[in-house]
Design a protein around this motif. Sequence first.
Motif, mmCIF file in Angstrom:
data_model
loop_
_atom_site.group_PDB
_atom_site.id
_atom_site.type_symbol
_atom_site.label_atom_id
_atom_site.label_comp_id
_atom_site.label_asym_id
_atom_site.label_seq_id
_atom_site.Cartn_x
_atom_site.Cartn_y
_atom_site.Cartn_z
ATOM 1 N N MET A 58 -38.212 -5.769 18.237
ATOM 2 C CA MET A 58 -36.793 -5.462 18.367
ATOM 3 C C MET A 58 -36.534 -4.625 19.619
ATOM 4 O O MET A 58 -35.573 -4.863 20.367
ATOM 5 C CB MET A 58 -36.284 -4.742 17.118
ATOM 6 N N LYS A 59 -37.385 -3.650 19.852
ATOM 7 C CA LYS A 59 -37.224 -2.797 21.027
ATOM 8 C C LYS A 59 -37.383 -3.608 22.310
ATOM 9 O O LYS A 59 -36.621 -3.439 23.261
ATOM 10 C CB LYS A 59 -38.240 -1.656 21.007
ATOM 11 N N ARG A 60 -38.354 -4.498 22.314
ATOM 12 C CA ARG A 60 -38.577 -5.309 23.508
ATOM 13 C C ARG A 60 -37.382 -6.208 23.802
ATOM 14 O O ARG A 60 -36.974 -6.362 24.954
ATOM 15 C CB ARG A 60 -39.843 -6.156 23.324
ATOM 16 N N LEU A 61 -36.809 -6.806 22.751
ATOM 17 C CA LEU A 61 -35.623 -7.640 22.946
ATOM 18 C C LEU A 61 -34.487 -6.841 23.582
ATOM 19 O O LEU A 61 -33.828 -7.301 24.514
ATOM 20 C CB LEU A 61 -35.176 -8.251 21.626
ATOM 21 N N TYR A 78 -30.585 -10.087 17.863
ATOM 22 C CA TYR A 78 -30.051 -10.831 19.014
ATOM 23 C C TYR A 78 -28.548 -10.609 19.136
ATOM 24 O O TYR A 78 -28.028 -10.368 20.233
ATOM 25 C CB TYR A 78 -30.368 -12.315 18.851
ATOM 26 N N SER A 79 -27.830 -10.694 18.008
ATOM 27 C CA SER A 79 -26.382 -10.446 18.032
ATOM 28 C C SER A 79 -26.067 -9.049 18.552
ATOM 29 O O SER A 79 -25.132 -8.859 19.324
ATOM 30 C CB SER A 79 -25.783 -10.613 16.629
ATOM 31 N N THR A 80 -26.858 -8.068 18.110
ATOM 32 C CA THR A 80 -26.675 -6.700 18.597
ATOM 33 C C THR A 80 -26.730 -6.664 20.115
ATOM 34 O O THR A 80 -25.894 -6.041 20.783
ATOM 35 C CB THR A 80 -27.764 -5.776 18.020
ATOM 36 N N SER A 81 -27.720 -7.359 20.672
ATOM 37 C CA SER A 81 -27.884 -7.338 22.130
ATOM 38 C C SER A 81 -26.717 -8.015 22.830
ATOM 39 O O SER A 81 -26.264 -7.549 23.894
ATOM 40 C CB SER A 81 -29.203 -8.012 22.528
#
Length: 287
Positions: free
Chosen positions: A98-101, A146-149
């Motif tokens: 998650m952090k890497r994304l 992904y949506s968060t990003s």
Amino acid sequence: MTAVIIGASSGLGKGVAQQLAEEGANVVIGARRTHLIKELAKEIGPSAVAVTTDISKEADVKRIHDAALEKFGKIDVWINMAGVGLIGSYTELPVEDMKRLLDINVFGTMVGSQYALRQFKTQKSGILINVGSVAAKVPFPYYATYSTSKFAVSGLSYGLQREMEVERYEDIHVCTVHPWATDTPWFDHSGHRAQMKPMDEPKSVIEATIGLIDTPQESVEVGVKTKGSTISESLLPGLTEKFNANHVKNVIEEAPVSSNTPGSLHEPMENDTEVSAGWKTRLKMDE
């Protein structure tokens, strides 16, 4: 015209680079897969420069920025197309993934945008294009990270456009492209075999992205499904979210069983190097 495109080793970034070069632009192409962007630059010719770029690393972003200025003297367009996916039950996703994304999709886009806008302010003109997603318009289960990003990318772009306006940079524009799921290697690189059927063709997103250079818009929703979902979300949010959530749940459950993998999050994958992933043909073969 000179355009910097980060995320050009395959998919939409590669397609945009090829199309802009065909139209006579200088292109400075960046990605982690050095050999692929070097091959692309060789294919394009002297109007292309390849620079190894991991957008999550500021030093790499500075390198591609400096290379563009050294070779062509100016940057007219900067396109942040590098992005990765992470699909699966949220409670089972590794924290490091998650952090890497977020490092790539959010921090990388932030740093790329900063270098672009610094140069544009010096020139007093320029177009910054960031890539959002329908997932920044409508929330989807199993795509929460992904949506968060992508919600973050949209918020960043909107805020930066307001900043350019209040600082009276009338010829600097910040645009965001919001595509539907597109037939590119993105799903192969996400580490999951679920596909958001039906997919749009890459051509529509490539054309919409390049269209922003001549006619900048703060936001463009690409394709009928993205436009329809966006309108539906504003009018009937509960119904829209329920329908889309059930659709995604079915897609996830119907996907072939595969081992959990981080895809291209930490290291780029060597396969899937074209603009299109050919999912329509592949899905027909599976029927």
